[in-house]
Design an enzyme around this catalytic site. Structure first.
Site, mmCIF file in Angstrom:
data_model
loop_
_atom_site.group_PDB
_atom_site.id
_atom_site.type_symbol
_atom_site.label_atom_id
_atom_site.label_comp_id
_atom_site.label_asym_id
_atom_site.label_seq_id
_atom_site.Cartn_x
_atom_site.Cartn_y
_atom_site.Cartn_z
ATOM 1 N N GLY A 231 32.795 13.280 2.647
ATOM 2 C CA GLY A 231 33.445 13.886 2.653
ATOM 3 C C GLY A 231 33.914 14.780 0.820
ATOM 4 O O GLY A 231 34.592 15.766 1.016
ATOM 5 N N GLU A 265 29.295 7.687 2.043
ATOM 6 C CA GLU A 265 28.610 8.690 3.047
ATOM 7 C C GLU A 265 28.713 10.294 2.992
ATOM 8 O O GLU A 265 29.226 11.008 3.758
ATOM 9 C CB GLU A 265 29.216 8.080 4.118
ATOM 10 C CG GLU A 265 29.182 6.394 5.211
ATOM 11 C CD GLU A 265 29.676 6.024 6.284
ATOM 12 O OE1 GLU A 265 30.124 7.646 7.061
ATOM 13 O OE2 GLU A 265 30.074 5.192 6.605
ATOM 14 N N PRO A 266 27.798 10.279 1.683
ATOM 15 C CA PRO A 266 27.689 12.085 1.496
ATOM 16 C C PRO A 266 26.589 12.819 2.920
ATOM 17 O O PRO A 266 25.796 12.044 2.556
ATOM 18 C CB PRO A 266 27.543 11.552 0.374
ATOM 19 C CG PRO A 266 27.170 10.846 -0.508
ATOM 20 C CD PRO A 266 26.852 9.384 0.815
ATOM 21 N N GLY A 267 27.319 13.812 2.968
ATOM 22 C CA GLY A 267 26.417 15.138 3.937
ATOM 23 C C GLY A 267 26.393 16.205 2.595
ATOM 24 O O GLY A 267 25.414 16.685 2.009
ATOM 25 N N ARG A 304 30.074 28.711 10.572
ATOM 26 C CA ARG A 304 30.985 27.834 9.593
ATOM 27 C C ARG A 304 32.089 28.744 9.759
ATOM 28 O O ARG A 304 33.221 28.310 9.603
ATOM 29 C CB ARG A 304 30.928 27.344 8.007
ATOM 30 C CG ARG A 304 29.731 25.838 8.577
ATOM 31 C CD ARG A 304 29.452 25.162 7.526
ATOM 32 N NE ARG A 304 30.971 24.113 6.952
ATOM 33 C CZ ARG A 304 31.338 25.050 5.929
ATOM 34 N NH1 ARG A 304 31.353 25.682 5.233
ATOM 35 N NH2 ARG A 304 32.961 24.151 5.478
ATOM 36 N N CYS A 333 27.516 38.962 20.349
ATOM 37 C CA CYS A 333 28.044 39.520 20.509
ATOM 38 C C CYS A 333 29.959 38.524 20.516
ATOM 39 O O CYS A 333 30.644 38.130 22.206
ATOM 40 C CB CYS A 333 27.800 39.674 22.434
ATOM 41 S SG CYS A 333 26.579 41.167 22.044
ATOM 42 N N GLU A 334 30.822 38.442 19.431
ATOM 43 C CA GLU A 334 31.742 38.163 19.563
ATOM 44 C C GLU A 334 32.098 38.601 18.292
ATOM 45 O O GLU A 334 31.864 38.516 17.116
ATOM 46 C CB GLU A 334 31.256 36.636 19.558
ATOM 47 C CG GLU A 334 31.198 35.947 19.871
ATOM 48 C CD GLU A 334 31.823 35.109 21.114
ATOM 49 O OE1 GLU A 334 33.219 35.080 21.078
ATOM 50 O OE2 GLU A 334 31.315 33.976 22.139
HETATM 51 N N1 LLP Z 1 30.592 9.828 7.991
HETATM 52 C C1 LLP Z 1 31.521 10.184 9.027
HETATM 53 C C2 LLP Z 1 31.690 8.799 9.957
HETATM 54 C C3 LLP Z 1 31.502 11.689 9.250
HETATM 55 O O1 LLP Z 1 32.299 11.747 10.270
HETATM 56 C C4 LLP Z 1 31.098 12.550 8.367
HETATM 57 C C5 LLP Z 1 31.747 14.108 8.754
HETATM 58 C C6 LLP Z 1 30.410 12.522 7.531
HETATM 59 C C7 LLP Z 1 30.537 10.601 6.669
HETATM 60 C C8 LLP Z 1 29.312 13.161 6.187
HETATM 61 O O2 LLP Z 1 31.044 13.942 5.848
HETATM 62 P P1 LLP Z 1 30.484 15.215 4.582
HETATM 63 O O3 LLP Z 1 30.408 14.704 3.230
HETATM 64 O O4 LLP Z 1 29.890 16.073 4.852
HETATM 65 O O5 LLP Z 1 31.589 15.684 4.486
HETATM 66 N N2 LLP Z 1 30.841 20.391 10.250
HETATM 67 C C9 LLP Z 1 31.954 20.782 9.973
HETATM 68 C C10 LLP Z 1 32.224 19.463 9.078
HETATM 69 C C11 LLP Z 1 32.229 18.140 10.256
HETATM 70 C C12 LLP Z 1 32.049 17.001 9.366
HETATM 71 C C13 LLP Z 1 32.323 16.044 10.117
HETATM 72 N N3 LLP Z 1 31.675 14.538 9.963
HETATM 73 C C14 LLP Z 1 31.503 22.025 8.434
HETATM 74 O O6 LLP Z 1 31.003 22.455 8.574
HETATM 75 O O7 LLP Z 1 32.472 22.237 7.467
#
Ligand code: LLP
Length: 403
Positions: A231, A265-267, A304, A333-334
């Site tokens: 997050g 768990e950073p994404g 997004r 087409c949206e």
């Molecule tokens: N761990 C868990 C259990 C999660 O559900 C998520 C993301 C992450 C880690 C990684 O979160 P991050 O660090 O990337 O924020 N599609 C949306 C974001 C959905 C995130 C879902 N879960 C967007 O484009 O903003």
């Protein structure tokens, strides 16, 4: 916005990339990805956490491999992601498996691989995991995902840490799950987890969540780890985003003298800023109310803005004069098919290349073929070299699985 930010990706010019690989094109700066991982890890160096990259942000093999080689772990949410994580070289004992709806098959794959932990989200899931592990003959390592009731994060669609969402279990129920599991030889409690939401810009919610996780660990321990989820937010507006140094300062004191290791768990934080979506202007048009720049990338390539009203910075690659207030829209087409609304861009011409910034996370990974649009090519830049890492889909790919 001026062109200088968008003119180069790593050591390669954006227009050269667009010319060589075509548009729309996802381009990733591999050196920047490595740099961000190292900065995140260094911030916590007094007490190294396991940084489990949330693969859903961007599962591209070329990016995952870079992080695996750096020693990162991985957070997966499906059998598909688990297979990708293993293929990319993440060590199984550094993989955590999240998600509210794991199937028996997925549980078996996790057990077979020997993953670090299943992040369990309900009593029913834990019961099934015990049965699958019993048949498999290997205890399932698990953490309960608690829902700490802390409100954090951006858009309503990505808030997860409150009881009204489907995620996790409340702390009282978590305690009961650990107590029951303690008598069950098919299960081994190794951690406790939470995930507060996404695009969080302040360290404070993490501090509160860590306190909640440690209270659970005290009640049910000993546990090997506490996992605060992901997050961590980025600066879509050009700001700095969540500082890992500030996060570490806020979290590490609470872990002093504790045996549990920290998992994060950073994404987005790792992947978003290292990816750019390059597209080309097709047409300019205006109505009595707005000016439109029609480009060759759409909501199927970057969802997004349409889904979350997300604002990605967008810039012209070729420096040019003037400035007009425009909407940048795609060919789908949206009505929701736009990349940017009400932004200032220099005077553009058809053929000009635009760069959509911070598109490395939840860009390609949320892409689709909607409107029968083949998915774009993706390239990785390292040093002065650009390498195709996913070829542009061909028309035949659209019907590949149809009978
Ligand atoms: N761990 C868990 C259990 C999660 O559900 C998520 C993301 C992450 C880690 C990684 O979160 P991050 O660090 O990337 O924020 N599609 C949306 C974001 C959905 C995130 C879902 N879960 C967007 O484009 O903003």
């Amino acid at each position: 916005m001026m062109g200088h930010m968008a003119g180069r990706i790593g050591g390669v010019s954006s227009s050269a990339l667009a010319a060589r690989f075509g548009t729309p094109l996802y381009a990733y700066d591999g050196d920047a990805l490595r740099g961000r991982y190292r900065r995140f890890a260094d911030a916590f160096s007094r007490r190294p956490p396991l940084i489990c990259y949330a693969l859903k942000a961007n599962p591209l093999k070329a990016l995952a491999r870079i992080l695996a080689r750096e020693g990162a772990g991985c957070d997966v949410v499906s059998g598909g992601e688990l297979a990708r994580a293993l293929a990319a070289g993440f060590r199984p004992d550094r993989i955590v498996f999240s998600g509210v709806g794991k199937s028996e098959d997925e549980m078996r794959s996790g057990l077979r691989a020997g993953i670090k932990a299943f992040n369990v989200e309900s009593a029913a899931e834990l019961a099934l995991l015990a049965r699958v592990a019993g048949r498999f003959g290997r205890p399932a390592r698990f953490a309960v995902r608690i829902n700490p009731g802390i409100r954090a994060g951006g858009h309503a669609h990505i808030v997860t840490g409150v009881a009204a969402t489907k995620f996790g279990v409340e702390s009282s129920e978590a305690l009961a799950l650990y107590r029951n599991a303690a008598r069950d030889r098919r299960l081994r409690a190794v951690g406790v987890q939470c995930h507060l939401g996404s695009q969080i810009l302040s360290p404070e919610p993490y501090r509160r969540a860590l306190a909640a996780l440690l209270r659970i660990a005290d009640a049910v321990g000993p546990l090997e780890h506490v996992d605060l989820g992901g997050g961590m937010g980025v600066g879509y507006d050009g700001g700095a985003g969540l500082s890992p140094e500030a996060l570490a300062r806020r979290l590490l004191p609470a872990l002093r003298g504790r045996r549990e290791s920290l998992v994060l768990e950073p994404g987005r934080w790792l992947a978003a800023p290292v990816g750019t979506l390059l597209c080309r202007v097709l047409f300019l048009k205006s109505s009595s109310r707005r000016r439109f720049v029609v480009v060759d990338a759409g909501m199927n390539d970057l969802l997004r803005p349409a889904l979350y009203s997300a604002r990605h910075r967008i810039a012209a690659v070729r420096p040019s004069r003037g400035s007009l207030l425009v909407d940048v829209v795609g060919p789908v087409c949206e009505t929701a098919d736009y990349l940017a609304r009400g932004v200032r861009l220099p005077r553009l011409e058809p053929g000009d290349v635009l760069a959509v910034l911070d598109a490395g996370a939840y860009g390609s990974s949320m892409g689709s073929q909607y409107n029968s649009r083949p998915r774009p090519a993706e390239v990785l830049i390292e040093g002065r070299r650009a390498r195709l890492v996913r070829r542009r889909e061909r028309l035949a790919d659209l019907t590949r699985h149809e009978l």
